[in-house]
Scaffold this motif. Sequence first.
Motif, PDB file in Angstrom:
ATOM      1  N   THR A  56       0.934  -1.231  -0.165  1.00  0.00           N
ATOM      2  CA  THR A  56      -0.060   0.127   0.183  1.00  0.00           C
ATOM      3  C   THR A  56       0.800   1.255  -0.175  1.00  0.00           C
ATOM      4  O   THR A  56       0.597   2.195  -0.723  1.00  0.00           O
ATOM      5  CB  THR A  56      -0.943  -0.070   1.045  1.00  0.00           C
ATOM      6  OG1 THR A  56      -1.810  -1.155   1.219  1.00  0.00           O
ATOM      7  CG2 THR A  56      -1.898   1.290   1.207  1.00  0.00           C
ATOM      8  N   ILE A  57       1.961   1.262   0.802  1.00  0.00           N
ATOM      9  CA  ILE A  57       3.192   2.627   0.895  1.00  0.00           C
ATOM     10  C   ILE A  57       3.467   2.540  -0.601  1.00  0.00           C
ATOM     11  O   ILE A  57       3.577   3.634  -1.271  1.00  0.00           O
ATOM     12  CB  ILE A  57       3.931   2.073   1.925  1.00  0.00           C
ATOM     13  CG1 ILE A  57       3.520   1.958   3.474  1.00  0.00           C
ATOM     14  CG2 ILE A  57       5.217   3.192   1.573  1.00  0.00           C
ATOM     15  CD1 ILE A  57       4.425   1.824   4.503  1.00  0.00           C
ATOM     16  N   GLU A  58       3.811   1.559  -1.204  1.00  0.00           N
ATOM     17  CA  GLU A  58       4.507   1.595  -2.594  1.00  0.00           C
ATOM     18  C   GLU A  58       3.641   2.099  -3.506  1.00  0.00           C
ATOM     19  O   GLU A  58       4.118   3.029  -4.563  1.00  0.00           O
ATOM     20  CB  GLU A  58       5.172   0.159  -3.003  1.00  0.00           C
ATOM     21  CG  GLU A  58       5.602  -0.020  -4.415  1.00  0.00           C
ATOM     22  CD  GLU A  58       6.009  -1.444  -4.611  1.00  0.00           C
ATOM     23  OE1 GLU A  58       6.572  -1.472  -5.874  1.00  0.00           O
ATOM     24  OE2 GLU A  58       5.842  -2.050  -3.821  1.00  0.00           O
ATOM     25  N   ARG A  63       1.289   2.787 -12.913  1.00  0.00           N
ATOM     26  CA  ARG A  63       1.938   1.776 -11.973  1.00  0.00           C
ATOM     27  C   ARG A  63       0.571   1.082 -11.402  1.00  0.00           C
ATOM     28  O   ARG A  63       0.864  -0.040 -10.874  1.00  0.00           O
ATOM     29  CB  ARG A  63       3.014   2.616 -10.916  1.00  0.00           C
ATOM     30  CG  ARG A  63       3.464   1.546  -9.885  1.00  0.00           C
ATOM     31  CD  ARG A  63       4.615   0.705 -10.271  1.00  0.00           C
ATOM     32  NE  ARG A  63       5.299   0.069  -9.396  1.00  0.00           N
ATOM     33  CZ  ARG A  63       6.314   0.440  -8.302  1.00  0.00           C
ATOM     34  NH1 ARG A  63       6.523   1.937  -8.498  1.00  0.00           N
ATOM     35  NH2 ARG A  63       6.772  -0.218  -7.606  1.00  0.00           N
ATOM     36  N   LEU A  64      -0.192   1.726 -11.129  1.00  0.00           N
ATOM     37  CA  LEU A  64      -1.453   1.179 -10.530  1.00  0.00           C
ATOM     38  C   LEU A  64      -2.359   0.200 -11.381  1.00  0.00           C
ATOM     39  O   LEU A  64      -2.862  -0.775 -10.886  1.00  0.00           O
ATOM     40  CB  LEU A  64      -2.496   2.189 -10.123  1.00  0.00           C
ATOM     41  CG  LEU A  64      -2.220   3.296  -9.101  1.00  0.00           C
ATOM     42  CD1 LEU A  64      -3.227   4.489  -9.004  1.00  0.00           C
ATOM     43  CD2 LEU A  64      -1.382   2.995  -7.980  1.00  0.00           C
ATOM     44  N   ALA A  65      -1.852   0.112 -12.613  1.00  0.00           N
ATOM     45  CA  ALA A  65      -2.406  -0.938 -13.472  1.00  0.00           C
ATOM     46  C   ALA A  65      -1.817  -2.273 -13.201  1.00  0.00           C
ATOM     47  O   ALA A  65      -2.260  -3.160 -13.451  1.00  0.00           O
ATOM     48  CB  ALA A  65      -2.047  -0.487 -14.901  1.00  0.00           C
ATOM     49  N   ALA A  66      -0.695  -2.451 -12.236  1.00  0.00           N
ATOM     50  CA  ALA A  66       0.049  -3.653 -11.818  1.00  0.00           C
ATOM     51  C   ALA A  66      -0.724  -4.324 -10.594  1.00  0.00           C
ATOM     52  O   ALA A  66      -0.850  -5.328 -10.409  1.00  0.00           O
ATOM     53  CB  ALA A  66       1.349  -3.542 -11.575  1.00  0.00           C
ATOM     54  N   VAL A  67      -1.884  -3.514 -10.289  1.00  0.00           N
ATOM     55  CA  VAL A  67      -2.492  -4.079  -9.055  1.00  0.00           C
ATOM     56  C   VAL A  67      -3.571  -5.135  -9.822  1.00  0.00           C
ATOM     57  O   VAL A  67      -4.222  -4.821 -10.674  1.00  0.00           O
ATOM     58  CB  VAL A  67      -3.265  -3.026  -8.450  1.00  0.00           C
ATOM     59  CG1 VAL A  67      -4.114  -3.553  -7.229  1.00  0.00           C
ATOM     60  CG2 VAL A  67      -2.421  -2.104  -7.707  1.00  0.00           C
ATOM     61  N   GLY A  94     -10.204  -6.808  -8.803  1.00  0.00           N
ATOM     62  CA  GLY A  94     -10.811  -7.329  -7.502  1.00  0.00           C
ATOM     63  C   GLY A  94     -11.405  -8.577  -7.426  1.00  0.00           C
ATOM     64  O   GLY A  94     -12.239  -8.970  -6.329  1.00  0.00           O
ATOM     65  N   ALA A  95     -11.754  -9.438  -8.682  1.00  0.00           N
ATOM     66  CA  ALA A  95     -12.550 -10.379  -8.741  1.00  0.00           C
ATOM     67  C   ALA A  95     -12.163 -11.478  -7.736  1.00  0.00           C
ATOM     68  O   ALA A  95     -13.121 -12.100  -7.059  1.00  0.00           O
ATOM     69  CB  ALA A  95     -12.691 -11.037 -10.025  1.00  0.00           C
ATOM     70  N   GLU A  96     -11.043 -11.930  -7.497  1.00  0.00           N
ATOM     71  CA  GLU A  96     -10.702 -13.066  -6.592  1.00  0.00           C
ATOM     72  C   GLU A  96     -10.745 -12.358  -4.894  1.00  0.00           C
ATOM     73  O   GLU A  96     -11.290 -13.358  -4.231  1.00  0.00           O
ATOM     74  CB  GLU A  96      -9.278 -13.432  -6.749  1.00  0.00           C
ATOM     75  CG  GLU A  96      -8.906 -14.679  -5.854  1.00  0.00           C
ATOM     76  CD  GLU A  96      -7.543 -15.429  -6.172  1.00  0.00           C
ATOM     77  OE1 GLU A  96      -7.414 -16.436  -5.572  1.00  0.00           O
ATOM     78  OE2 GLU A  96      -6.658 -14.913  -6.917  1.00  0.00           O
ATOM     79  N   LEU A  97     -10.828 -11.326  -4.785  1.00  0.00           N
ATOM     80  CA  LEU A  97     -10.981 -10.719  -3.638  1.00  0.00           C
ATOM     81  C   LEU A  97     -12.377 -10.626  -3.376  1.00  0.00           C
ATOM     82  O   LEU A  97     -12.773 -11.096  -2.296  1.00  0.00           O
ATOM     83  CB  LEU A  97     -10.530  -9.304  -3.401  1.00  0.00           C
ATOM     84  CG  LEU A  97      -8.884  -8.935  -3.444  1.00  0.00           C
ATOM     85  CD1 LEU A  97      -8.432  -7.587  -3.152  1.00  0.00           C
ATOM     86  CD2 LEU A  97      -8.425  -9.719  -1.947  1.00  0.00           C
TER      87      LEU A  97
END
Length: 274
Positions: A241-243, A255-259, A262-265
Amino acid sequence: MSAAERAARFAALHEGGCFALPNAWDAGSARIMEHAGAVAIATTSAGIAWQLGRRDYAVSLAESLDNARVLIAATALPVSADLEDGFGPSPEDCARTVRAAGEAGLAGCTIEDTTRDASNPIHEFDHAVARIRAAVQAARALGRPFILTARAENFLNGRPDLDDTIRRLVAFAEVGADCLYAPFLPDMDAIAKAVAAVAPKPVNVLAGPRAGFVPMDALAAIGVRRVSAGGLLARAAYAHTIEMTRAMLAGDLPRLAAVPPGAELNAAMRGKGD
């Protein structure tokens, strides 16, 4: 599933082989771990503190047990609690803490031999043993299985004394502790010596020796029965989260595209009763 049934399942896990005990810190992390295939989970004092916006060891017994109840309600798994130093210096403090843990529905807990006094961080030997004896007696009085894990904390408190650590583990086993735990033993040889000293009672290891984590199979091969993560999984979540936050604040939105999506969550959050 009743508290007694979960506790019996947890006790059975210690009877042979080696199992992973990931440490959750809230309902979401508990459900994720259950979804991933965990057979039991533990709490983490560090993770509880961080999700409350505090430093480690800044959580009360009531808050620790409230957190444990959240994990118990969120999953069908047995839950063991990190109950730090027993939330008090005396044997009766430890007994009171174990009684409260049992009433909360926990399948087990850990009690450390720490004092919370930086100038003298470890309880004197005889007093440390008396504390575990009282905790064991309280666990037995619950009238159902309850895995009391006794922790010898020398190596986490600047006292790298293997002989004293093993002496404590043996004494804790002799007064009835169900599982023994000495976080951050220096190497595999030290872990093997601890396992042999308290055999046939099970030993918990924090991920691996301080010299460098090893595959779980290697720990199982020397007789380790349980491997926990302490605050490591919570640290991983918060560190990521910090990163990602720093990337966003720096304008690096790609960079956020690497997250992951949410389907599995979302699938993991569909817990019992949903």
